[in-house]
Write an enzyme that holds these catalytic residues in place. Sequence first.
Site, PDB file in Angstrom:
ATOM      1  N   CYS A   1       4.608  -5.466   3.579  1.00 17.76           N
ATOM      2  CA  CYS A   1       4.239  -3.950   3.686  1.00 17.76           C
ATOM      3  C   CYS A   1       5.531  -3.672   4.762  1.00 17.76           C
ATOM      4  CB  CYS A   1       3.083  -3.866   4.384  1.00 17.76           C
ATOM      5  SG  CYS A   1       2.682  -4.874   6.020  1.00 17.76           S
ATOM      6  N   TRP A   2       5.226  -2.660   5.650  1.00 22.98           N
ATOM      7  CA  TRP A   2       6.340  -2.295   6.384  1.00 22.98           C
ATOM      8  C   TRP A   2       6.769  -3.107   7.570  1.00 22.98           C
ATOM      9  CZ3 TRP A   2      10.412  -0.030   7.715  1.00 22.98           C
ATOM     10  CH2 TRP A   2      10.720   0.440   8.739  1.00 22.98           C
TER      11      TRP A   2
END
Length: 355
Positions: free
Chosen positions: A99-100
Site C-alpha cells: 500500500c502507501w
Amino acid sequence: MSNVQIETVTRKQLCYESDLYIDVRSPAEFAEYRLPGAVNLPLFTNEERAKIGTIYKQQSREAAIEAGVAIYAPKWPDFFAKAKELQQQAPDKRMVVYCWRGGMRSKTVAATLALLGIECYQLEGGIRSFRQYVQQSLAEQAEKKRDYLVIAGHTGTRKTEILSRLAEKGYPVVDLEGLAGHRGSVFGHIGLAQKSQKQFEYELMARLQELDDSSYLIIEAESKRIGHIVLPEFIIEGKKRGTRVELVYPFWKRVEHIYNTYQPEQYASEIWEAVEKIKKYLTPQLYKELEALREQADYQKMFATLLEFYYDPRYAHAAKQYPSKAEVLEYSEIDTAVDKLISLIEQWKEQEVAR
C-alpha cells in the site's frame, strides 16, 4: 489473525522479473504511481477511501477501522478469487502486497491471504519506500559527469520520431516527452495520458540507470515543464551547457505532421480548448482568424497560422537564451535526418574524446 506470520520484503529485495506486485491502494493512487508491472486490487474505491479518511480526521482511528472493515468485508470473496487467479497465472512468481507506507491495508490483505493458504509478502514501508529510493537515485544521477547532445527545432520537426529511431539504434536517448506522456506544448496532452510527476521520475530514473555507462545523453530541447511535469534541475542544466543540433524541416511538412499527430477530426474540441488557453497571447485579429478557420474546419490552415504567428516567433525568442550557436541540420525526409544526425553524433564523440 494475530497469530498469522506475515512475511515481509524490503525495497532492496524486490525483483521485478520474478515478483508479482499486488497494489491494494485506491484506483486514483494506483493511477498516479505504482511499482513496475503491478496489478491493482483496491480495498476501497476512491470515494470509500475519502470517506474513511474523513472519519479518521473527524472521529477517531478506531471509528475509521470499523468503517473500513464494514466496507471491505463484503468484497473479500471477490478479492480472494482474483488474488488466487493471479497466483495460478504466475505460480513461479513471489506475490508481494503493498500500500502507501506498509500500513494496515497491505498488512490486512497479506495476513488474510496467508491465513487462506496463499503465500505472499508485505512490502516494508510500502511504495513510499520505493519513492524515496527513486528520489535518492535521481540525486545520484545528478552528480554524474555527462555531456549532453540537445536536439532542438521548431514545433513539428518530428524530433520525437527522430529520437526514437536513434534509441532503436542503441544511442543513449532520454525521451523526456515520452516519459512524461505529453508533447510539451499547450496542445501536448491531446490524445495522450499524461503521467504524474512521481511516475515520470521513476521512469526517468529507470532509463538513466539503463544508460549508466554512457558518458553522454541525447535529449530534446525542453522547457522546465512538460505539461504539469517539472524536469529535474540537472537535466535543465545539462540542456543549457550541452551541444545543440538545430533541426530544420520544411514548413508545410511541419504542418502536415502536426495535422497527422493531433487528428483534428477526432480531437476538435480539445484543440480549440488549447487555443482558448493561449488566447491572451494572441492578437484579436489572429484569434478571429483562428475562429473562422475552426468554423470552416480548415485545420491545416489553422495549424499553419499558429506556427507562423505564435509558435515560431516564441521559439525564435527562446533560442536567444543559448550562448552558443547550434549545428544546423536540414532535411526533408526522416531517414535523411537520422543518417545526418548519426554522422554528426559520431563526429562529435570523436571530438569529445580528442579533448
